[in-house]
Design an enzyme around this catalytic site. Structure first.
Site, PDB file in Angstrom:
ATOM      1  N   LYS A  13      45.277   2.173 -90.054  1.00 41.08           N
ATOM      2  CA  LYS A  13      44.866   1.142 -91.029  1.00 41.08           C
ATOM      3  C   LYS A  13      43.472   1.447 -91.582  1.00 41.08           C
ATOM      4  O   LYS A  13      43.256   1.440 -92.790  1.00 41.08           O
ATOM      5  CB  LYS A  13      44.879  -0.257 -90.374  1.00 41.08           C
ATOM      6  CG  LYS A  13      46.256  -0.645 -89.814  1.00 41.08           C
ATOM      7  CD  LYS A  13      46.272  -2.044 -89.228  1.00 41.08           C
ATOM      8  CE  LYS A  13      45.361  -2.249 -88.037  1.00 41.08           C
ATOM      9  NZ  LYS A  13      45.726  -1.431 -86.842  1.00 41.08           N
ATOM     10  N   ARG A  88      46.280 -11.639 -87.623  1.00 42.50           N
ATOM     11  CA  ARG A  88      46.827 -10.946 -86.460  1.00 42.50           C
ATOM     12  C   ARG A  88      47.652 -11.868 -85.588  1.00 42.50           C
ATOM     13  O   ARG A  88      48.150 -11.458 -84.549  1.00 42.50           O
ATOM     14  CB  ARG A  88      45.645 -10.452 -85.639  1.00 42.50           C
ATOM     15  CG  ARG A  88      45.721  -9.005 -85.266  1.00 42.50           C
ATOM     16  CD  ARG A  88      44.336  -8.672 -84.753  1.00 42.50           C
ATOM     17  NE  ARG A  88      44.286  -7.439 -84.089  1.00 42.50           N
ATOM     18  CZ  ARG A  88      43.605  -6.393 -84.542  1.00 42.50           C
ATOM     19  NH1 ARG A  88      43.001  -6.438 -85.696  1.00 42.50           N
ATOM     20  NH2 ARG A  88      43.546  -5.319 -83.825  1.00 42.50           N
ATOM     21  N   ARG A 127      40.406   9.384 -80.927  1.00 47.15           N
ATOM     22  CA  ARG A 127      39.589   8.958 -82.080  1.00 47.15           C
ATOM     23  C   ARG A 127      38.095   9.076 -81.758  1.00 47.15           C
ATOM     24  O   ARG A 127      37.642   8.778 -80.660  1.00 47.15           O
ATOM     25  CB  ARG A 127      39.899   7.503 -82.430  1.00 47.15           C
ATOM     26  CG  ARG A 127      38.925   6.943 -83.465  1.00 47.15           C
ATOM     27  CD  ARG A 127      39.351   5.639 -84.059  1.00 47.15           C
ATOM     28  NE  ARG A 127      39.671   4.638 -83.060  1.00 47.15           N
ATOM     29  CZ  ARG A 127      40.256   3.480 -83.340  1.00 47.15           C
ATOM     30  NH1 ARG A 127      40.613   3.211 -84.578  1.00 47.15           N
ATOM     31  NH2 ARG A 127      40.510   2.619 -82.390  1.00 47.15           N
ATOM     32  N   ARG A 160      35.059   4.743 -79.097  1.00 41.84           N
ATOM     33  CA  ARG A 160      35.005   3.284 -78.956  1.00 41.84           C
ATOM     34  C   ARG A 160      35.319   2.866 -77.523  1.00 41.84           C
ATOM     35  O   ARG A 160      36.178   3.478 -76.873  1.00 41.84           O
ATOM     36  CB  ARG A 160      36.039   2.632 -79.898  1.00 41.84           C
ATOM     37  CG  ARG A 160      35.465   2.249 -81.228  1.00 41.84           C
ATOM     38  CD  ARG A 160      36.484   1.825 -82.247  1.00 41.84           C
ATOM     39  NE  ARG A 160      37.457   0.831 -81.839  1.00 41.84           N
ATOM     40  CZ  ARG A 160      38.337   0.269 -82.675  1.00 41.84           C
ATOM     41  NH1 ARG A 160      38.347   0.611 -83.958  1.00 41.84           N
ATOM     42  NH2 ARG A 160      39.219  -0.611 -82.243  1.00 41.84           N
ATOM     43  N   ARG A 171      46.070  -3.199 -75.489  1.00 35.71           N
ATOM     44  CA  ARG A 171      46.060  -3.568 -76.915  1.00 35.71           C
ATOM     45  C   ARG A 171      47.468  -3.460 -77.515  1.00 35.71           C
ATOM     46  O   ARG A 171      47.861  -4.274 -78.356  1.00 35.71           O
ATOM     47  CB  ARG A 171      45.088  -2.655 -77.687  1.00 35.71           C
ATOM     48  CG  ARG A 171      43.629  -3.005 -77.399  1.00 35.71           C
ATOM     49  CD  ARG A 171      42.694  -1.883 -77.805  1.00 35.71           C
ATOM     50  NE  ARG A 171      42.680  -1.615 -79.224  1.00 35.71           N
ATOM     51  CZ  ARG A 171      42.262  -0.472 -79.756  1.00 35.71           C
ATOM     52  NH1 ARG A 171      41.813   0.503 -78.980  1.00 35.71           N
ATOM     53  NH2 ARG A 171      42.266  -0.309 -81.055  1.00 35.71           N
TER      54      ARG A 171
HETATM   55  P1  AP5 Z   1      42.609   4.427 -87.463  1.00 36.47           P
HETATM   56  O1  AP5 Z   1      42.701   4.535 -88.940  1.00 36.47           O
HETATM   57  O2  AP5 Z   1      41.272   4.193 -86.856  1.00 36.47           O
HETATM   58  O3  AP5 Z   1      43.672   3.349 -86.924  1.00 36.47           O
HETATM   59  P2  AP5 Z   1      43.646   1.757 -87.001  1.00 36.47           P
HETATM   60  O4  AP5 Z   1      45.032   1.318 -87.292  1.00 36.47           O
HETATM   61  O5  AP5 Z   1      42.570   1.280 -87.924  1.00 36.47           O
HETATM   62  O6  AP5 Z   1      43.309   1.460 -85.481  1.00 36.47           O
HETATM   63  P3  AP5 Z   1      42.313   0.405 -84.840  1.00 36.47           P
HETATM   64  O7  AP5 Z   1      42.219   0.779 -83.393  1.00 36.47           O
HETATM   65  O8  AP5 Z   1      41.009   0.309 -85.579  1.00 36.47           O
HETATM   66  O9  AP5 Z   1      43.108  -0.879 -85.016  1.00 36.47           O
HETATM   67  P4  AP5 Z   1      43.002  -2.130 -84.226  1.00 36.47           P
HETATM   68  O10 AP5 Z   1      43.826  -3.018 -85.075  1.00 36.47           O
HETATM   69  O11 AP5 Z   1      43.351  -2.093 -82.802  1.00 36.47           O
HETATM   70  O12 AP5 Z   1      41.418  -2.391 -84.157  1.00 36.47           O
HETATM   71  P5  AP5 Z   1      40.434  -3.386 -84.897  1.00 36.47           P
HETATM   72  O13 AP5 Z   1      39.191  -2.638 -85.122  1.00 36.47           O
HETATM   73  O14 AP5 Z   1      41.085  -4.073 -86.031  1.00 36.47           O
HETATM   74  O15 AP5 Z   1      43.267   5.764 -86.844  1.00 36.47           O
HETATM   75  C1  AP5 Z   1      43.268   5.997 -85.451  1.00 36.47           C
HETATM   76  C2  AP5 Z   1      43.068   7.513 -85.200  1.00 36.47           C
HETATM   77  O16 AP5 Z   1      44.198   8.230 -85.719  1.00 36.47           O
HETATM   78  C3  AP5 Z   1      41.825   8.098 -85.912  1.00 36.47           C
HETATM   79  O17 AP5 Z   1      41.263   9.047 -85.070  1.00 36.47           O
HETATM   80  C4  AP5 Z   1      42.396   8.761 -87.186  1.00 36.47           C
HETATM   81  O18 AP5 Z   1      41.604   9.879 -87.596  1.00 36.47           O
HETATM   82  C5  AP5 Z   1      43.780   9.182 -86.724  1.00 36.47           C
HETATM   83  N1  AP5 Z   1      44.798   9.093 -87.786  1.00 36.47           N
HETATM   84  C6  AP5 Z   1      44.932   8.116 -88.712  1.00 36.47           C
HETATM   85  N2  AP5 Z   1      46.007   8.339 -89.488  1.00 36.47           N
HETATM   86  C7  AP5 Z   1      46.589   9.466 -89.026  1.00 36.47           C
HETATM   87  C8  AP5 Z   1      47.760  10.216 -89.416  1.00 36.47           C
HETATM   88  N3  AP5 Z   1      48.545   9.816 -90.424  1.00 36.47           N
HETATM   89  N4  AP5 Z   1      48.052  11.328 -88.701  1.00 36.47           N
HETATM   90  C9  AP5 Z   1      47.269  11.731 -87.661  1.00 36.47           C
HETATM   91  N5  AP5 Z   1      46.143  11.078 -87.267  1.00 36.47           N
HETATM   92  C10 AP5 Z   1      45.806   9.948 -87.944  1.00 36.47           C
HETATM   93  O19 AP5 Z   1      40.229  -4.497 -83.764  1.00 36.47           O
HETATM   94  C11 AP5 Z   1      39.518  -4.228 -82.587  1.00 36.47           C
HETATM   95  C12 AP5 Z   1      39.464  -5.492 -81.738  1.00 36.47           C
HETATM   96  O20 AP5 Z   1      38.786  -6.540 -82.460  1.00 36.47           O
HETATM   97  C13 AP5 Z   1      40.808  -6.119 -81.369  1.00 36.47           C
HETATM   98  O21 AP5 Z   1      41.375  -5.516 -80.215  1.00 36.47           O
HETATM   99  C14 AP5 Z   1      40.429  -7.585 -81.151  1.00 36.47           C
HETATM  100  O22 AP5 Z   1      39.811  -7.748 -79.903  1.00 36.47           O
HETATM  101  C15 AP5 Z   1      39.379  -7.810 -82.219  1.00 36.47           C
HETATM  102  N6  AP5 Z   1      39.961  -8.317 -83.482  1.00 36.47           N
HETATM  103  C16 AP5 Z   1      39.947  -7.680 -84.694  1.00 36.47           C
HETATM  104  N7  AP5 Z   1      40.570  -8.429 -85.613  1.00 36.47           N
HETATM  105  C17 AP5 Z   1      40.989  -9.554 -84.975  1.00 36.47           C
HETATM  106  C18 AP5 Z   1      41.717 -10.704 -85.396  1.00 36.47           C
HETATM  107  N8  AP5 Z   1      42.149 -10.841 -86.660  1.00 36.47           N
HETATM  108  N9  AP5 Z   1      41.990 -11.648 -84.477  1.00 36.47           N
HETATM  109  C19 AP5 Z   1      41.558 -11.542 -83.203  1.00 36.47           C
HETATM  110  N10 AP5 Z   1      40.881 -10.468 -82.732  1.00 36.47           N
HETATM  111  C20 AP5 Z   1      40.591  -9.483 -83.615  1.00 36.47           C
END
Ligand code: AP5
Length: 215
Positions: A13, A88, A127, A160, A171
């Protein structure tokens, strides 16, 4: 235009968001990034959010919806926005639907990026993120030119805290229980586009562009 990026942790994402906001001139709202900044700066929100994030749990809805309410009222969002990682839970989605008419917006499209679980684990544990500009890398799939140094700004790369194997597994469970019900919520509204996130980064972006250009 308001677009929601939905998908499990590691689906890509954040990686795709950077490209989407540049190409489609949208404001970017990542609740994960906003929460991580609050944790880093040790604000009152950050100290409440930290314990949930470290355990791979969702931060309580009432904290997150306030962040989004405030952010959506900032001037750059009037041109449209990309929401990454919000909503979410179904309750967050209902909140969003209730507040959007106040700013003359609605959710136009939900991009659901799906990736096989084994691949998600590999992506997350590999990552690396820039400590200065937040750019995303992967040790194998998207490495920087110089090991542990950001290509864009020269900052140091770090892993991270929630990308350890144990927290990644938690997660993914949380996603299945609390976020997957959102798929049906948006299916019923007929606004989901399905994106195969198992492809390489460029191919995933092509699918997203096709979906957005058909709006
Ligand atoms: P990346 O693009 O970083 O993936 P992502 O989907 O953004 O993963 P996240 O871990 O950031 O998502 P998340 O939803 O768990 O975390 P968030 O920060 O929102 O890609 C991942 C890796 O793969 C990278 O190394 C990239 O280079 C590689 N890659 C990407 N695409 C690729 C491809 N096509 N092929 C190969 N490699 C690829 O949330 C973190 C925490 O915050 C949550 O756990 C929660 O505690 C809190 N939080 C956030 N939002 C909320 C909410 N709305 N409600 C409650 N808690 C929340």
């Amino acid at each position: 235009m308001l677009i929601v990026l939905l998908g499990p942790p590691g689906a890509g994402k954040g990686t795709q968001a950077e490209r989407i906001v540049n190409d489609h001139n949208l404001a970017y709202i990542s609740t994960g990034d906003i929460l991580r900044t609050a944790v880093k700066e040790d604000t009152p929100l950050g100290s409440k959010a930290r314990e949930y994030m470290d355990q791979g749990q969702l931060v309580p809805d009432h904290l997150v919806v306030e962040i989004v309410r405030e952010r959506l009222q900032e001037p750059d969002c009037s041109k449209g926005a990309l929401l990454d990682g919000f909503p979410r839970t179904v309750d967050q989605a209902i909140f969003l639907d209730q507040m959007l008419p106040d700013i003359s917006q609605k959710v136009d499209q939900v991009l659901l990026i799906n990736v096989d679980e084994e691949e998600l684990v590999e992506r997350l544990t590999g990552r690396r993120v820039c400590s200065d500009c937040g750019a995303n890398y992967h040790v194998k799939y998207n490495p920087p030119a110089v090991r542990n140094v950001c290509d864009q700004c020269g900052g140091d790369l770090y892993q991270r805290d929630d990308d350890s194997l144990e927290t990644v597994k938690e997660r993914l469970e949380v996603y299945k229980k609390q976020t997957e019900p959102l798929v049906k919520f948006y299916q019923d509204k007929g606004i989901i586009s399905y994106i195969d996130g198992n492809k390489n980064i460029g191919e995933v972006f092509d699918q997203i562009n096709s979906a957005l250009n058909s709006l």
